[in-house]
Design an enzyme around this catalytic site. Structure first.
Site, short mmCIF file in Angstrom:
data_model
loop_
_atom_site.label_atom_id
_atom_site.label_comp_id
_atom_site.label_asym_id
_atom_site.label_seq_id
_atom_site.Cartn_x
_atom_site.Cartn_y
_atom_site.Cartn_z
N HIS A 169 -77.49 -6.93 34.17
CA HIS A 169 -77.05 -5.60 34.95
C HIS A 169 -78.10 -4.59 34.37
CE1 HIS A 169 -72.85 -7.13 35.77
NE2 HIS A 169 -73.61 -7.54 36.57
N THR A 187 -66.43 -11.78 28.38
CA THR A 187 -66.41 -10.99 29.85
C THR A 187 -64.97 -11.25 30.56
OG1 THR A 187 -67.36 -11.16 31.80
CG2 THR A 187 -67.60 -13.15 30.42
N TYR A 212 -73.71 8.74 31.32
CA TYR A 212 -74.63 7.69 31.02
C TYR A 212 -75.36 8.33 29.68
CZ TYR A 212 -74.60 4.34 34.68
OH TYR A 212 -74.16 3.34 35.12
N ALA A 270 -65.04 -12.02 19.33
CA ALA A 270 -66.19 -12.72 19.25
C ALA A 270 -67.03 -12.79 17.87
CB ALA A 270 -67.21 -11.88 20.40
#
Ligand code: NAD
Ligand code: ZN
Length: 241
Positions: free
Chosen positions: A120, A189, A68, A232
């Site tokens: 999330h 996604t 992380y 995108a």
């Protein structure tokens, strides 16, 4: 076959008075944030599915925390791109608009989107495993997980791990929007992480329009009225502006 006409799909978006947008890692890929399933999905030979779980964190907190930290350090250097910005403009002109994201990077908020559901969680937050207190955490250079300032309990990243349930009410709000919006726009996604992946099918079965923007055809294209293949950051501004 879904339409692939930019002009036609632009018209649908222009005419819609209620829109749900659902985004995934692909929209942030154009900002330099690695996706889980594309190149860069591996970190020190570990797959995300082996790190983003409560079991992994319990087994080896330092390893998961280091991952992380690495992701926070990468994301700290990334800025919203033209796709994030186009969605801010769309929110401003659409009477009823909701943005649900699977991304934890916070780039929609940074771009200026106002109503964002972070399905999330958020990578720049930390949550105490004992008392539940949550706080902002932008650091990325610790050897071990920090302790809670309030109770001294062990903290964890403020994200939803594989196998965990979503924040209370988050999925319900997104599902309600899928059922009641004129159009659901799904951007970047892979559509394999449930329950978020079910939104396209939900909207389709409710008789609403579904539009997908992705580099590759994903499974949900079977439910879509429109599919635009591409990046995108190229496609979303062209659809909206
Ligand atoms: P994913 O990595 O599984 O899939 C990414 C999808 O985006 C793929 O379908 C790919 O074809 C598409 N894509 C890649 N580059 C693109 C581009 N430039 N333009 C358009 N589409 C592009 O990601 P996911 O579906 O979001 O699900 C994985 C999980 O990973 C999520 O739960 C999320 O929380 C987490 N995640 C978040 C981030 C982030 O916050 N930015 C990054 C990686 C993973
Ligand atoms: Zn605590």
């Amino acid at each position: 076959m879904p339409s692939s006409s930019l002009l036609e799909i632009r018209g649908w978006i222009h005419d819609a008075s209620a829109i749900l947008v659902m985004t995934g890692a692909g929209i942030s890929a154009d900002s330099g944030v690695p996706t889980f399933r594309g190149a860069g999905g591996l970190w020190r030979q570990h797959r995300p599915e082996e790190l983003a779980t409560a079991e992994a964190f319990a087994r080896d907190p330092a390893l998961v925390w280091a991952w992380y930290d690495w992701r926070r350090s990468l994301i700290s250097g990334c800025a919203p791109n033209a796709a994030h910005q186009a969605l801010v403009a769309l929110e401003e002109r659409c009477p009823r608009f909701l943005l649900a994201t699977q991304n934890v990077d916070g780039l929609h908020g940074l771009a200026g989107s106002r109503d964002v559901i972070e399905l999330h969680g958020a990578i720049f937050t930390t949550r105490c495993q004992r008392c539940g207190a949550s706080r902002e955490d932008r650091s990325f250079s610790r050897a071990a997980p920090p302790r809670c300032a309030a109770c001294g309990g062990p903290e964890r990243p403020g994200v939803v791990w594989f196998g965990e349930s979503l924040p209370v009410g988050a999925m319900e709000r997104a599902a309600d929007a899928a059922l009641t919006s004129d159009l659901t726009l799904i951007i970047g996604t892979s559509g394999v992480v449930y329950p978020a992946a079910g939104l396209a099918e939900l909207a389709h079965r409710a008789g609403k329009r579904v539009v997908i923007v992705n580099l590759d055809p994903i499974e949900q294209v079977g439910f879509a009225d429109g599919f635009l293949q591409g990046r995108a950051a190229d496609v979303v501004p062209a659809l909206v502006d």
